[in-house]
Design a protein around this motif. Structure first.
Motif, PDB file in Angstrom:
ATOM      1  N   MET A   1      27.147  51.211 -14.576  1.00 34.02           N
ATOM      2  CA  MET A   1      25.752  51.241 -14.989  1.00 34.02           C
ATOM      3  C   MET A   1      24.881  52.354 -14.120  1.00 34.02           C
ATOM      4  O   MET A   1      24.997  52.128 -12.642  1.00 34.02           O
ATOM      5  CB  MET A   1      25.079  50.093 -14.888  1.00 34.02           C
ATOM      6  N   ARG A   2      24.114  53.239 -14.514  1.00 36.13           N
ATOM      7  CA  ARG A   2      23.464  53.959 -13.683  1.00 36.13           C
ATOM      8  C   ARG A   2      22.043  53.775 -13.829  1.00 36.13           C
ATOM      9  O   ARG A   2      21.537  53.563 -14.920  1.00 36.13           O
ATOM     10  CB  ARG A   2      23.793  55.693 -13.852  1.00 36.13           C
ATOM     11  N   GLY A   3      21.393  54.175 -12.757  1.00 37.97           N
ATOM     12  CA  GLY A   3      19.859  54.305 -12.809  1.00 37.97           C
ATOM     13  C   GLY A   3      19.130  52.930 -12.475  1.00 37.97           C
ATOM     14  O   GLY A   3      17.801  52.908 -12.511  1.00 37.97           O
ATOM     15  N   GLN A   4      19.947  52.119 -12.163  1.00 37.47           N
ATOM     16  CA  GLN A   4      19.340  50.572 -11.663  1.00 37.47           C
ATOM     17  C   GLN A   4      19.608  50.512 -10.351  1.00 37.47           C
ATOM     18  O   GLN A   4      20.662  50.759  -9.807  1.00 37.47           O
ATOM     19  CB  GLN A   4      19.742  49.440 -12.654  1.00 37.47           C
ATOM     20  N   LEU A   5      18.410  49.802  -9.641  1.00 38.73           N
ATOM     21  CA  LEU A   5      18.584  49.533  -8.371  1.00 38.73           C
ATOM     22  C   LEU A   5      18.633  48.223  -8.323  1.00 38.73           C
ATOM     23  O   LEU A   5      17.618  47.379  -8.514  1.00 38.73           O
ATOM     24  CB  LEU A   5      17.510  49.951  -7.370  1.00 38.73           C
ATOM     25  N   CYS A   6      19.647  47.623  -7.952  1.00 38.78           N
ATOM     26  CA  CYS A   6      20.014  45.868  -7.802  1.00 38.78           C
ATOM     27  C   CYS A   6      20.338  45.394  -6.343  1.00 38.78           C
ATOM     28  O   CYS A   6      21.158  46.184  -5.858  1.00 38.78           O
ATOM     29  CB  CYS A   6      21.110  45.459  -8.757  1.00 38.78           C
ATOM     30  N   GLU A  25      29.696  51.666 -11.270  1.00 39.38           N
ATOM     31  CA  GLU A  25      29.607  52.151 -10.280  1.00 39.38           C
ATOM     32  C   GLU A  25      28.678  51.520  -9.114  1.00 39.38           C
ATOM     33  O   GLU A  25      27.631  50.902  -9.458  1.00 39.38           O
ATOM     34  CB  GLU A  25      28.912  53.553 -10.472  1.00 39.38           C
ATOM     35  N   PHE A  26      28.962  51.592  -7.769  1.00 35.92           N
ATOM     36  CA  PHE A  26      28.433  50.847  -6.634  1.00 35.92           C
ATOM     37  C   PHE A  26      27.836  51.866  -5.633  1.00 35.92           C
ATOM     38  O   PHE A  26      28.421  52.827  -5.510  1.00 35.92           O
ATOM     39  CB  PHE A  26      29.060  49.808  -6.255  1.00 35.92           C
ATOM     40  N   TYR A  27      26.694  51.635  -5.246  1.00 33.61           N
ATOM     41  CA  TYR A  27      26.040  52.664  -4.117  1.00 33.61           C
ATOM     42  C   TYR A  27      25.459  51.563  -3.237  1.00 33.61           C
ATOM     43  O   TYR A  27      25.062  50.668  -3.337  1.00 33.61           O
ATOM     44  CB  TYR A  27      24.984  53.498  -4.876  1.00 33.61           C
TER      45      TYR A  27
END
Length: 72
Positions: A1-6, A25-27
């Motif tokens: 999932m892109r574009g979400q800050l969790c 994907e994790f960041y």
């Protein structure tokens, strides 16, 4: 999932599964800089680490809630 800050937690084992399956994907983010998480392997043990970003110290390993060793 892109574009979400969790901001949440899950096990290292589940994170490895999610990355390897391509489901997620994790960041990690620190001081306005973002680095992706990848699965690496050392002596037969899988673990997660950030992509090479040139930032020291390795902030993923210095998080207070992380155990000293995490592998699968």
């Amino acid at each position: 999932m892109r574009g979400q800050l969790c901001h949440w937690k899950q096990s290292v084992v589940q994170t490895i599964r999610d990355i390897e399956s391509g489901a997620w994907e994790f960041y990690v983010q620190e001081d306005g800089l973002t680095a992706g998480l990848i699965v690496a392997k050392h002596e037969g043990h899988k673990y997660i680490k950030t992509t090479a970003d040139g930032i020291q110290p390795d902030s993923l390993l210095s998080l207070a809630e992380c155990p000293p060793v995490f592998s699968l």
